[in-house]
Design an enzyme around this catalytic site. Structure first.
Site, PDB file in Angstrom:
ATOM      1  N   CYS A   1      35.903 -20.138 -25.477  1.00  0.00           N
ATOM      2  CA  CYS A   1      35.145 -19.225 -24.620  1.00  0.00           C
ATOM      3  C   CYS A   1      34.377 -18.209 -25.455  1.00  0.00           C
ATOM      4  O   CYS A   1      33.260 -17.828 -25.115  1.00  0.00           O
ATOM      5  CB  CYS A   1      36.101 -18.502 -23.668  1.00  0.00           C
TER       6      CYS A   1
ATOM      7  N   CYS B   1      24.575 -16.582 -39.005  1.00  0.00           N
ATOM      8  CA  CYS B   1      24.969 -16.974 -37.648  1.00  0.00           C
ATOM      9  C   CYS B   1      25.929 -15.911 -37.124  1.00  0.00           C
ATOM     10  O   CYS B   1      25.983 -14.796 -37.653  1.00  0.00           O
ATOM     11  CB  CYS B   1      25.595 -18.368 -37.628  1.00  0.00           C
TER      12      CYS B   1
END
Length: 445
Positions: A228, A403
């Site tokens: 998640c 990232c």
């Protein structure tokens, strides 16, 4: 005078009759009270009271505490009792069951709430994490006042004391660990998962159904797994899957209905499409639950599930960051800050998905999602040539790749170096490290 005597005699007889009626009504109320108590005891599966105890029951209007408790139970669960498939026997079995919920997050919250509300006899909850603000949109058992507090104050040592286990952890190493434990302890496992906009659910190790290792003897080859925190999740989705997990646990506990043994339910939140597919039965060659298992309790205690799956059990796990590149292909966030401060021309490539880039980004970066990197190599070459023209005649253009956490950027640097970008480097730790080490004002999500 004689007439007056007759009237007095009639009144006396009437009063006597009224007194007798009142006595009989009181006696009837007392008997009704005894009957209700005995019926309640019978419904709840308890032994009937002895005559001496039953004689002490107070009349209706002042019920005993036992009668009141029994009536409250019947009143609370009467909608269950009205179901012919469930009834008193189903409620009795449920009240005598014990269920362990591992994980008090998006899945575990509705599981625990509904199992408690439905009358499970003993409910255990295991979760070592603390409540965070970004939990609250899906972990409905928690409130904002609990942010920073442990999700449970005490943790069960094992699932040995419970009849049924519910896996609500939603991560790969825990999924293997809980499944192995349930096989070794011979407990049925209700397993669910929810990521992004999709969820799935099944019952492992029950009535011939497989364990998790039967289906997946080895973890996926990809070094990163879905979670998640990486992929996001629609808040209501774990509620849907969690409620279905609670339903499966009740079916297993009460032997009512047909649990998802040997079947897996898939749910697509975007289309609201639900499908159930058959899965293989318990594998005879499975190392944990097969005909000749070789995985022992000692193996379980010593097994490193994070190393096995190359995935973390929690965000605090030391295995969270990958290490795919040599040292000369990586720079720290502080070193990259020096490059920025020096003003040296370079290219900063942000390989996060575009919707992540829209949340927060660095002004001088260009967004090329990792999934599109090879397709966009010509664009990057053009950008690199433009930067090289501003580097005082130097031919190469330094390319730094960043990232969210420093994992995808390493994969990207490997691709770039294989395609001629020999000076591509990874910014180690990504934006999470950048925010901690360099710029605390950078928006983390």
């Amino acid at each position: 005078m004689e007439g007056g005597g007759d009237d007095d005699g009639g009144r006396s007889r009437a009063e006597a009759i009224m007194r007798e009626l009142e006595r009989l009504r009181a006696e009837r109320e007392e008997l009704d009270g005894r009957i209700r108590l005995l019926e309640s005891q019978l419904r709840l599966g308890a032994a009937p009271l002895p005559p001496s105890a039953a004689a002490e029951v107070e009349p209706t209007g002042s019920p005993s505490s036992s009668s009141s408790a029994a009536a409250d139970m019947i009143s609370r669960y009467r909608r269950h009792l009205l179901l012919p498939q469930f009834g008193l026997e189903g409620q009795r079995k449920l009240s005598q069951s014990s269920i362990l919920v591992v994980g008090a997050g998006g899945l575990g919250s509705p599981v625990a709430m509904y199992l408690a509300a439905c009358g499970v006899g003993c409910l255990g909850i295991v979760d070592g994490d603390r409540v965070e603000l970004d939990n609250l949109h899906r972990q409905i058992i928690h409130i904002e006042a609990y942010v920073g507090q442990p999700k449970v104050k005490s943790t069960a040592a094992s699932c040995r004391a419970y009849d049924i286990v519910v896996d609500a952890t939603n991560n790969l190493p825990s999924r293997y660990m809980i499944s192995d434990c349930c096989v070794l302890m011979n407990k049925p496992l209700i397993s669910g998962s929810a990521v992004g906009l999709e969820g799935q659910l099944t019952v492992y190790h029950h009535n011939g159904s497989p364990c998790y290792r039967c289906l997946y003897p080895n973890p996926p080859s990809s070094p990163t797994s879905q979670s998640c925190s990486d992929n996001g999740i629609l808040g209501i989705l774990p509620g849907v899957i969690g409620c279905l997990q609670a339903l499966e646990a009740i079916k297993v506990a009460t032997a009512v209905g047909k649990p998802l043994c040997g079947r897996m339910l898939h749910f697509d939140a975007l289309s609201s499409h639900t499908r159930i597919v058959k899965i293989s039965r318990s594998s005879p060659t499975c190392k944990v639950c097969g005909e000749n298992p070789v995985f022992t309790k000692e193996d379980f205690v010593n097994f490193d599930y994070e190393s096995f799956t190359q995935s973390p059990m929690s965000k605090n796990s030391t295995t969270r960051s990958l290490n795919l590149l040599p040292e000369n292909a990586r720079v720290s966030c502080r070193d990259y800050k020096k490059v920025l401060d020096s003003g040296r021309p370079h290219l900063l490539v942000d390989v996060r998905p575009s919707h992540h880039f829209q949340i927060a980004s660095m002004a001088h970066s260009i967004n090329v999602p990792l999934s599109l990197l090879e397709e966009k190599l010509p664009l990057l070459r053009d950008s690199a040539r433009e930067v090289s023209s501003r580097r005082d005649g130097r031919q190469h253009c330094p390319v730094y790749v960043i990232c969210r956490r420093g994992n995808d950027s390493q994969v990207a640097v490997q691709i770039l170096r294989e395609n001629g970008f020999l000076y591509a480097s990874d910014v180690a730790g990504g934006f999470e490290s950048w925010a901690k080490e360099v710029d605390p004002s950078f928006l983390l999500y």
